[in-house]
Design a protein around this motif. Structure first.
Motif, PDB file in Angstrom:
ATOM      1  N   MET A   1       0.838  -1.179   0.000  1.00  0.00           N
ATOM      2  CA  MET A   1       0.000   0.000   0.000  1.00  0.00           C
ATOM      3  C   MET A   1       0.880   1.238   0.000  1.00  0.00           C
ATOM      4  N   GLN A   2       0.314   2.303  -0.491  1.00  0.00           N
ATOM      5  CA  GLN A   2       1.039   3.563  -0.577  1.00  0.00           C
ATOM      6  C   GLN A   2       0.285   4.633   0.197  1.00  0.00           C
ATOM      7  N   ALA A   3       1.020   5.635   0.620  1.00  0.00           N
ATOM      8  CA  ALA A   3       0.410   6.758   1.331  1.00  0.00           C
ATOM      9  C   ALA A   3       0.818   8.050   0.650  1.00  0.00           C
ATOM     10  N   VAL A  92       5.881   4.562   1.022  1.00  0.00           N
ATOM     11  CA  VAL A  92       5.504   3.158   1.089  1.00  0.00           C
ATOM     12  C   VAL A  92       5.139   2.829   2.527  1.00  0.00           C
ATOM     13  N   THR A  93       3.984   2.211   2.713  1.00  0.00           N
ATOM     14  CA  THR A  93       3.568   1.858   4.066  1.00  0.00           C
ATOM     15  C   THR A  93       4.260   0.568   4.504  1.00  0.00           C
ATOM     16  N   LEU A 138       0.295   3.779  11.845  1.00  0.00           N
ATOM     17  CA  LEU A 138       0.650   3.836  10.433  1.00  0.00           C
ATOM     18  C   LEU A 138       2.099   4.275  10.333  1.00  0.00           C
ATOM     19  N   VAL A 139       2.908   3.520   9.601  1.00  0.00           N
ATOM     20  CA  VAL A 139       4.302   3.892   9.372  1.00  0.00           C
ATOM     21  C   VAL A 139       4.515   3.970   7.866  1.00  0.00           C
ATOM     22  N   LYS A 148      11.410   8.035   7.711  1.00  0.00           N
ATOM     23  CA  LYS A 148      10.363   7.161   8.237  1.00  0.00           C
ATOM     24  C   LYS A 148       9.437   8.044   9.071  1.00  0.00           C
ATOM     25  N   VAL A 149       8.128   7.999   8.776  1.00  0.00           N
ATOM     26  CA  VAL A 149       7.164   8.813   9.517  1.00  0.00           C
ATOM     27  C   VAL A 149       6.150   7.877  10.153  1.00  0.00           C
ATOM     28  N   SER A 150       5.991   8.022  11.469  1.00  0.00           N
ATOM     29  CA  SER A 150       5.067   7.186  12.234  1.00  0.00           C
ATOM     30  C   SER A 150       3.888   8.020  12.709  1.00  0.00           C
TER      31      SER A 150
END
Length: 173
Positions: A1-3, A92-93, A138-139, A148-150
């Motif tokens: 999945m993508q964000a 990218v998740t 969600l990361v 990296k974003v959490s």
């Protein structure tokens, strides 16, 4: 999945009821959008203790077809018309963990961490686990920026120094 996400910084004296009204009137239009897992309509408000005013929609897509349709088939034009040219962050998740009460989440915190140069990424910790007080986790990893974003989701506003957003609406695909 993508964000994907775009973070629109608004002036300190911006009337945030404009964003609240906008989301109240149009947020439901994303419900059922092709390939969308969910979209969060997020805001932060300086008068409520955040660093600045912002409107920061966050999307998680099941695949890139729906995301491409949203960006290039006229839907994103509403953002361009209202707020001008915006940079869309895409990543990218690696963790999408949604608790039973995720849909009732009202707040989300964000933590960004640089991914430092290394000889191997094989053992890089890309996933995170849901903790007891969180309704979701969600990361997103962005190799373009090596970041990296959490995101952690909550029913009530957490007492934290982290960047915190209010969720105005959650759309599900």
């Amino acid at each position: 999945m993508q964000a994907m996400r775009y973070d629109i910084t608004l002036p300190t004296d911006y009337d945030m009821t404009n964003i609240r009204d906008r989301v109240s009137k149009t947020g439901h239009l994303m419900d059922g959008f092709t390939d969308l897992l969910f979209k969060l309509f997020l805001i932060s408000e300086k008068q409520k203790g955040e660093l600045y005013n912002s409107y920061s929609p966050l999307y998680v897509w099941k695949n890139s077809d729906g995301m491409s349709r949203f960006i290039f088939d006229g839907y994103f034009d509403n953002i361009l018309a209202s707020f001008g040219w915006q940079h869309i962050e895409i990543g990218v998740t690696s963790t999408i963990e949604l608790g039973d009460n995720f849909i009732q989440s009202k707040f989300v915190t964000e933590v960004a961490q640089d991914i430092l140069p290394t000889d191997t990424l094989k053992n890089f910790e890309i996933q995170e686990k849901l903790t007891d007080n969180e309704t979701g986790k969600l990361v997103i990893n962005n190799p373009d920026k090596w970041q990296k974003v959490s995101f952690s989701f909550y029913l009530t506003k957490p007492q934290t120094e982290l960047r915190c957003f209010e969720i105005l609406h959650l759309s599900k695909g």
